[in-house]
Design an enzyme around this catalytic site. Structure first.
Site, PDB file in Angstrom:
ATOM      1  N   CYS A  29     -12.351   5.906   1.673  1.00 41.14           N
ATOM      2  CA  CYS A  29     -13.003   6.755   2.658  1.00 41.14           C
ATOM      3  C   CYS A  29     -12.377   6.579   4.028  1.00 41.14           C
ATOM      4  O   CYS A  29     -11.664   5.632   4.268  1.00 41.14           O
ATOM      5  CB  CYS A  29     -14.484   6.413   2.803  1.00 41.14           C
ATOM      6  SG  CYS A  29     -15.394   6.566   1.272  1.00 41.14           S
ATOM      7  N   GLY A  56      -9.970  10.462   2.141  1.00 35.75           N
ATOM      8  CA  GLY A  56     -11.015  10.875   1.213  1.00 35.75           C
ATOM      9  C   GLY A  56     -11.137  12.377   1.224  1.00 35.75           C
ATOM     10  O   GLY A  56     -11.324  12.975   2.282  1.00 35.75           O
ATOM     11  N   ASN A 131     -16.451   2.522   4.480  1.00 39.73           N
ATOM     12  CA  ASN A 131     -15.145   2.487   3.823  1.00 39.73           C
ATOM     13  C   ASN A 131     -14.981   1.111   3.195  1.00 39.73           C
ATOM     14  O   ASN A 131     -15.088   0.106   3.882  1.00 39.73           O
ATOM     15  CB  ASN A 131     -14.045   2.741   4.856  1.00 39.73           C
ATOM     16  CG  ASN A 131     -12.640   2.626   4.275  1.00 39.73           C
ATOM     17  OD1 ASN A 131     -11.695   2.399   5.023  1.00 39.73           O
ATOM     18  ND2 ASN A 131     -12.470   2.778   2.984  1.00 39.73           N
ATOM     19  N   GLY A 132     -14.722   1.090   1.903  1.00 42.86           N
ATOM     20  CA  GLY A 132     -14.566  -0.180   1.196  1.00 42.86           C
ATOM     21  C   GLY A 132     -15.405  -0.182  -0.056  1.00 42.86           C
ATOM     22  O   GLY A 132     -15.942   0.842  -0.461  1.00 42.86           O
ATOM     23  N   TYR A 269       1.030   2.883   1.368  1.00 45.65           N
ATOM     24  CA  TYR A 269       0.707   4.280   1.115  1.00 45.65           C
ATOM     25  C   TYR A 269      -0.511   4.799   1.863  1.00 45.65           C
ATOM     26  O   TYR A 269      -0.519   5.926   2.336  1.00 45.65           O
ATOM     27  CB  TYR A 269       0.483   4.465  -0.395  1.00 45.65           C
ATOM     28  CG  TYR A 269      -0.147   5.775  -0.768  1.00 45.65           C
ATOM     29  CD1 TYR A 269       0.561   6.961  -0.633  1.00 45.65           C
ATOM     30  CD2 TYR A 269      -1.459   5.834  -1.229  1.00 45.65           C
ATOM     31  CE1 TYR A 269      -0.019   8.175  -0.964  1.00 45.65           C
ATOM     32  CE2 TYR A 269      -2.044   7.040  -1.560  1.00 45.65           C
ATOM     33  CZ  TYR A 269      -1.324   8.211  -1.420  1.00 45.65           C
ATOM     34  OH  TYR A 269      -1.897   9.393  -1.733  1.00 45.65           O
ATOM     35  N   ASP A 373       6.872   5.506  -3.077  1.00 43.96           N
ATOM     36  CA  ASP A 373       6.101   4.365  -2.558  1.00 43.96           C
ATOM     37  C   ASP A 373       5.528   3.481  -3.650  1.00 43.96           C
ATOM     38  O   ASP A 373       5.345   2.287  -3.457  1.00 43.96           O
ATOM     39  CB  ASP A 373       4.982   4.853  -1.638  1.00 43.96           C
ATOM     40  CG  ASP A 373       4.033   5.779  -2.355  1.00 43.96           C
ATOM     41  OD1 ASP A 373       3.123   5.285  -3.028  1.00 43.96           O
ATOM     42  OD2 ASP A 373       4.214   7.004  -2.253  1.00 43.96           O
ATOM     43  N   CYS A 409      -7.847  -2.396  -8.182  1.00 40.58           N
ATOM     44  CA  CYS A 409      -8.432  -2.822  -6.908  1.00 40.58           C
ATOM     45  C   CYS A 409      -9.954  -2.723  -7.005  1.00 40.58           C
ATOM     46  O   CYS A 409     -10.467  -1.717  -7.474  1.00 40.58           O
ATOM     47  CB  CYS A 409      -7.930  -1.934  -5.780  1.00 40.58           C
ATOM     48  SG  CYS A 409      -8.740  -2.276  -4.202  1.00 40.58           S
ATOM     49  N   CYS A 460      -4.507  -9.284   1.532  1.00 40.46           N
ATOM     50  CA  CYS A 460      -4.880  -9.098   0.135  1.00 40.46           C
ATOM     51  C   CYS A 460      -3.712  -8.394  -0.541  1.00 40.46           C
ATOM     52  O   CYS A 460      -3.210  -7.394  -0.056  1.00 40.46           O
ATOM     53  CB  CYS A 460      -6.132  -8.234  -0.012  1.00 40.46           C
ATOM     54  SG  CYS A 460      -6.462  -7.843  -1.759  1.00 40.46           S
TER      55      CYS A 460
HETATM   56  S1  SF4 Z   1      -3.942  -5.020  -1.649  1.00 40.28           S
HETATM   57 FE1  SF4 Z   1      -6.018  -5.697  -2.268  1.00 40.28          FE
HETATM   58  S2  SF4 Z   1      -7.418  -4.319  -1.159  1.00 40.28           S
HETATM   59 FE2  SF4 Z   1      -5.374  -3.388  -1.096  1.00 40.28          FE
HETATM   60  S3  SF4 Z   1      -5.293  -1.960  -2.832  1.00 40.28           S
HETATM   61 FE3  SF4 Z   1      -4.427  -3.923  -3.533  1.00 40.28          FE
HETATM   62  S4  SF4 Z   1      -6.178  -5.061  -4.416  1.00 40.28           S
HETATM   63 FE4  SF4 Z   1      -7.012  -3.384  -3.171  1.00 40.28          FE
END
Ligand code: SF4
Length: 526
Positions: A29, A56, A131-132, A269, A373, A409, A460
């Site tokens: 989002c 989104g 968002n998340g 991306y 990408d 993810c 992450c």
């Molecule tokens: S880096 Fe982490 S938060 Fe980002 S898309 Fe990959 S798993 Fe999800």
């Protein structure tokens, strides 16, 4: 170009599976909020959402308040499809939030569009955009009222309910209690009749920035959305920070100790190239990744071409570093993915050509480096390689500006299931064979991280290396349809009159202009 154009199976024959009715990876989002007395806040939010449309494309919504009434208007569709001048003119106020949605928890339904809305038990109303993705949604859903089957099925609605369901506390005090209960990824903007609030999870997985207008403040997912409304970038909202903005000024509170784990895929991306993250332009990072890729995976070739548009900056970097000329060999049909008209069978069989068309005179006889990408399922790249060969390319060498996406993810991006990810089961040589390229190489994880200039422990990168920085619950307690799977829908408040909900609504003409305003409309829909 992100893969995922095809339907669910990476192995499907190219000519039947390259139907561009699905985009991916998909972000969770975009959020936007503004506090600006004297400004037309609904229109500021509209343009902010316009700049965040890429985050989104399933639904869009805006909430505004004039100090007495919170008005919410949301609908499935793109920002420009959902809003028009008359709707925005009927949304007066000095504070507003907005949201563009791609669903990562809960299905694509009107009820799940945002801002979500609740009466805050004696303290007015709350509208919220998120968002998340939370990782303890199921646990939290058990703490809120779930009786109404007409309600929403999103983690975001759970947050709104938790904030609203604390009658003895102000919204700020409620936030201080609720935010530490949330696990996972969240960048929030929310509001009541008077105040704009913003909060970010302690890991800062999803972006959120603070900007300044001459007569107010803005919070947004990306700096590009500040630019479009003429706001000056002030700073990022810190991981673990809570902001409240109203006539008393801006108040900041650190509700949790920051443990930064920013999403690495934002650089690959998700974020716009004209956005800044941690003080550096995303475009510059992507160009640098292309340079790294050229050093790590050189090849003899005549021309470097990007897969538009997201492969562009890395292709520039690859060309600069390798000395191979850069060219535009593919033209993107920009708006085809933004129609709600289902393609006919004849059109569907055209596959990838609906989205990309080769420039034959550029490609004919050339040994190509094609820079993209990411590869998610592999369908797009398979179709692309075939199309480039048909257009006369002598060789097709595919270079990818991210490492192989091997894991799903759970923090707000919907790639595909683990089984659908081509790199989950195949090594690079097997993927090369599957897509039919002469050679295939991905940038290394360390190479990508170095290009971001962010320290590895602060990122992450779980979809690449499988190391999830935020603990995940058992498999059955996570996923997009976690609340539907246990038959939980967050209670949507009902109004005894069956009319629009929220603070006392617009009267007369305004009501006619806003036929689907407010949470009450959810109750009227089938
Ligand atoms: S880096 Fe982490 S938060 Fe980002 S898309 Fe990959 S798993 Fe999800």
């Amino acid at each position: 170009m992100p893969d995922g154009l095809g339907p669910q199976h990476a192995d499907s024959p190219a000519d039947s599976s390259e139907i561009p009715d699905e985009q991916g990876p998909k972000d969770a989002c975009g959020v936007f909020g503004v506090w600006a007395p004297g400004e037309d806040v609904a229109k500021l939010v509209y343009y902010g959402l316009y700049a965040l449309q890429h985050r989104g494309q399933e639904a869009a919504g805006i909430a505004t308040s004039d100090g007495t009434n919170v008005t919410v208007y949301k609908e499935l569709g793109l920002v420009a499809q959902v809003f028009d001048e008359s709707i925005l003119n009927a949304m007066p106020g000095h504070v507003a939030i907005g949201h563009t949605r791609y669903s990562t928890t809960g299905g694509c339904t009107w009820e799940n569009a945002q801002p979500s809305f609740r009466h805050a038990k004696g303290r007015g109303s709350i509208a919220l955009g998120h968002n998340g993705n939370l990782t303890n949604t199921m646990e939290l859903a058990r703490l809120v009222d779930t009786r109404d089957a007409m309600g929403a099925t999103t983690d975001s609605d759970v947050i709104t309910s938790l904030l609203a369901d604390r009658p003895d506390l102000s919204i700020e005090e409620a936030a201080a209690e609720v935010l530490p209960m949330l696990q996972g990824a969240f960048s929030l903007t929310f509001m009541d009749e008077h105040t704009l609030y913003a909060a970010r999870d302690r890991h800062g997985v999803r972006p959120l920035v603070l900007g300044r207008l001459e007569r107010g403040w803005v919070v947004a997912s990306e700096t590009a959305a500040l630019d479009i409304v003429g706001a000056q970038m002030i700073r990022e909202v810190e991981p673990g920070e809570f902001l409240a903005i109203d006539a008393d000024g801006l108040r900041s509170r650190q509700w949790a100790q920051p443990e930064p784990k920013g999403c690495l895929f934002e650089y690959v991306y998700l974020a716009r190239p004209d956005t800044q993250i941690a003080g550096r332009g995303v475009h510059a990072t992507r160009v640098e990744v292309g340079r790294v890729l050229a050093r790590e995976a050189p090849v003899e070739a005549d021309l470097v071409i990007p897969v538009p548009e997201s492969g562009g900056p890395a292709a520039i970097g690859y060309a600069e570093e390798s000395g191979i000329p850069y060219g535009e060999g593919l033209v993107k049909n920009r708006y085809v993915g933004r129609t709600f008209i289902q393609p006919s069978q004849t059109i569907r069989q055209l596959g990838i050509r609906l989205k990309l068309n080769p420039v034959r005179e550029v490609l004919r006889g050339k040994r190509l480096v094609v820079v993209d990408d990411s590869i998610v399922r592999g369908n797009t790249q398979r179709a692309l390689v075939r199309m480039l060969r048909e257009a006369g390319a002598a060789e097709v060498h595919v270079r990818i500006s991210s490492p192989p996406v091997k894991e799903p993810c759970f923090y707000g991006i919907d790639f595909a299931t683990r089984a659908e990810l081509i790199a989950h089961g195949l090594d690079v040589e097997q993927i090369r064979e599957s897509i039919g390229a002469d050679s295939l190489a991905y940038v290394s994880l360390d190479g990508l991280i170095a290009a971001t200039t962010i320290a590895k422990p602060n990122l992450c990168r779980a979809c690449f290396d499988g190391v999830y920085p935020i603990p995940l619950p058992a498999e059955e307690q996570i996923g997009k349809h976690v609340l539907e799977s246990i038959g939980v829908s967050v209670m949507a408040e009902s109004d005894p009159t069956g009319q629009r909900l929220g603070s006392p609504g617009p009267s007369g003409d305004e009501e006619q202009l806003l036929p689907s305003v407010g949470a009450g409309d959810a109750l009227r829909r089938p």
